[in-house]
Design an enzyme around this catalytic site. Structure first.
Site, PDB file in Angstrom:
ATOM      1  CG  HIS A 116      55.598  69.163  -4.543  1.00  0.00           C
ATOM      2  ND1 HIS A 116      56.276  69.103  -5.743  1.00  0.00           N
ATOM      3  CD2 HIS A 116      55.567  67.891  -4.082  1.00  0.00           C
ATOM      4  CE1 HIS A 116      56.638  67.869  -6.000  1.00  0.00           C
ATOM      5  NE2 HIS A 116      56.218  67.093  -5.007  1.00  0.00           N
ATOM      6  CD  GLU A 228      55.606  61.332  -1.905  1.00  0.00           C
ATOM      7  OE1 GLU A 228      54.777  60.679  -1.230  1.00  0.00           O
ATOM      8  OE2 GLU A 228      55.377  61.771  -3.048  1.00  0.00           O
TER       9      GLU A 228
END
Length: 381
Positions: A116, A228
């Site tokens: 990201h 994550e």
């Protein structure tokens, strides 16, 4: 590694050599060892003698037993796409191989891995690690610099033609990854239409951005398995799916079972080993999908600990290239090879031959039979 063959068909050897960009004696030192047994298999139909395979580092021959040990892996393999070449061989047999990973294409997937863009937690966390513990950064959104990174990556995937190849985009269901996914791979500016939902509504996650259209965009699928590191850090905790569906109406959340975040624990941090195992399970799951060209938008920790398991059959510099930390909004194109045959789909390019049917005796087999006829029986007069 080096393959050397002085007896195989010259045109066939030249074809391999030209594809790799060298002469007939091709140095494969530093390439995945999987390719050795495939080369031996591929050339066995053409060579009257066994291929001579040597180690360029120590000049020692590699035994069949060693090759068998190399080929027994059941986990997927992963290689940088730019180090691969595709060869279509048409002749006595039809092969569709990758030089470098050298595995039949029906067991491989192309993956564009993306971290990201910059999130608000990255800025403060770079100054002070304790910032990651702050509830202020719950489900962190992109910074304005992060959106500039998204715009630049979007230009890249369009200018290279990658956008036209992507069959599906898989994203972690966190705000910063979904903003990155729709910003890079989504359509153009959204115009209100009853029949087309936007990928992202205007100003989603305090973005200050206009709505993004789903028109002419690959489908975008949110998947929990590529999140994550789970637990403790509020920036890694997601919102409810119902809230996300309002912000990202055209993103597919159908594979997420729980509306609330049941995976994130305030007092338990997922271990690196658990994250790596989850990452490998995610890679294996990819082979259950029908798509062949997949973009994955995920996180630094997930990528680092997952990719650390790959590249052990490569030169150390190639392994480093695979598993080094990703920068914000970095994209790497990889080839993932299914060595355990988790996937079940058949090749769309292999052709069976013998249409119409006819005599098909290879010349090397005919030579062998002829030699048998000419060899006198032991004890005959």
């Amino acid at each position: 590694m080096m393959w050397q063959d002085s007896s195989c068909d010259g045109d066939m050897a030249d074809l391999f050599a030209q594809a790799i960009g060298t002469d007939k004696h091709v140095c494969l030192y530093g390439y995945p060892v999987d390719m050795i047994s495939i080369f031996r298999f591929s050339f066995s139909s053409y060579a009257s003698e066994e291929l001579h395979i040597h180690c360029a580092a120590c000049s020692s021959a590699i035994s069949d037993a060693e090759i068998a040990n190399m080929d027994n892996g059941v986990s997927p393999s992963l290689f940088p796409l730019h180090r691969c070449k595709t060869i279509h061989l048409v002749g006595i047999r039809f092969f569709y191989l990758k030089v470098f990973d050298c595995v039949q294409r029906k067991f491989e997937y192309a993956a564009s891995l993306v971290r990201h863009a910059q999130g608000i937690h990255n800025v403060e966390g770079d100054k002070n690690y304790k910032a990651y513990m702050s509830s202020e950064y719950f489900d962190a959104h992109l910074t304005q610099l992060g959106w500039q990174q998204v715009d630049n990556l979007r230009k890249h995937v369009h200018s290279t033609g990658l956008i036209k190849k992507i069959d599906v985009v898989i994203t972690s269901p966190l705000l910063r990854t979904m903003q990155t996914a729709v910003g890079v791979f989504g359509g153009e500016g959204y115009t209100d239409r009853m029949d087309i939902l936007p990928l992202m509504v205007a100003n989603a996650g305090n973005s200050g951005r206009a709505a993004i259209s789903s028109l002419n965009s690959p489908p975008i699928l949110a998947v929990e398995h590529c999140r994550e590191h789970l637990g403790v850090h509020p920036c890694d905790k997601r919102r409810s799916i119902s809230e996300y569906q309002c912000l990202f109406p055209a993103v597919d959340f159908s594979l997420i079972e729980s509306d609330d975040d049941s995976l994130w624990k305030a007092d338990v941090r997922e271990t690196k080993e658990e994250l790596a195992t989850r990452g490998m399970n995610f890679m294996n799951w990819l082979f259950t999908r029908k798509e062949k060209e997949i973009a994955i938008v995920t996180h630094s920790g997930f990528l680092f600990h997952t990719l650390a398991a790959f590249g052990n059959d490569c030169h150390p510099l190639v392994k480093k290239e695979i598993s080094s930390h990703f920068a914000n909004c970095e994209l790497r194109s990889m080839v993932i090879v299914d060595r355990s045959k988790v996937g079940s789909d058949s090749s769309s390019t292999n052709y069976p031959g013998k249409i119409p049917s006819g005599v098909d005796l290879p010349s090397d087999v005919a030579d062998g039979r002829n030699q048998e006829k000419d060899t006198p029986l032991v004890g005959s007069n």
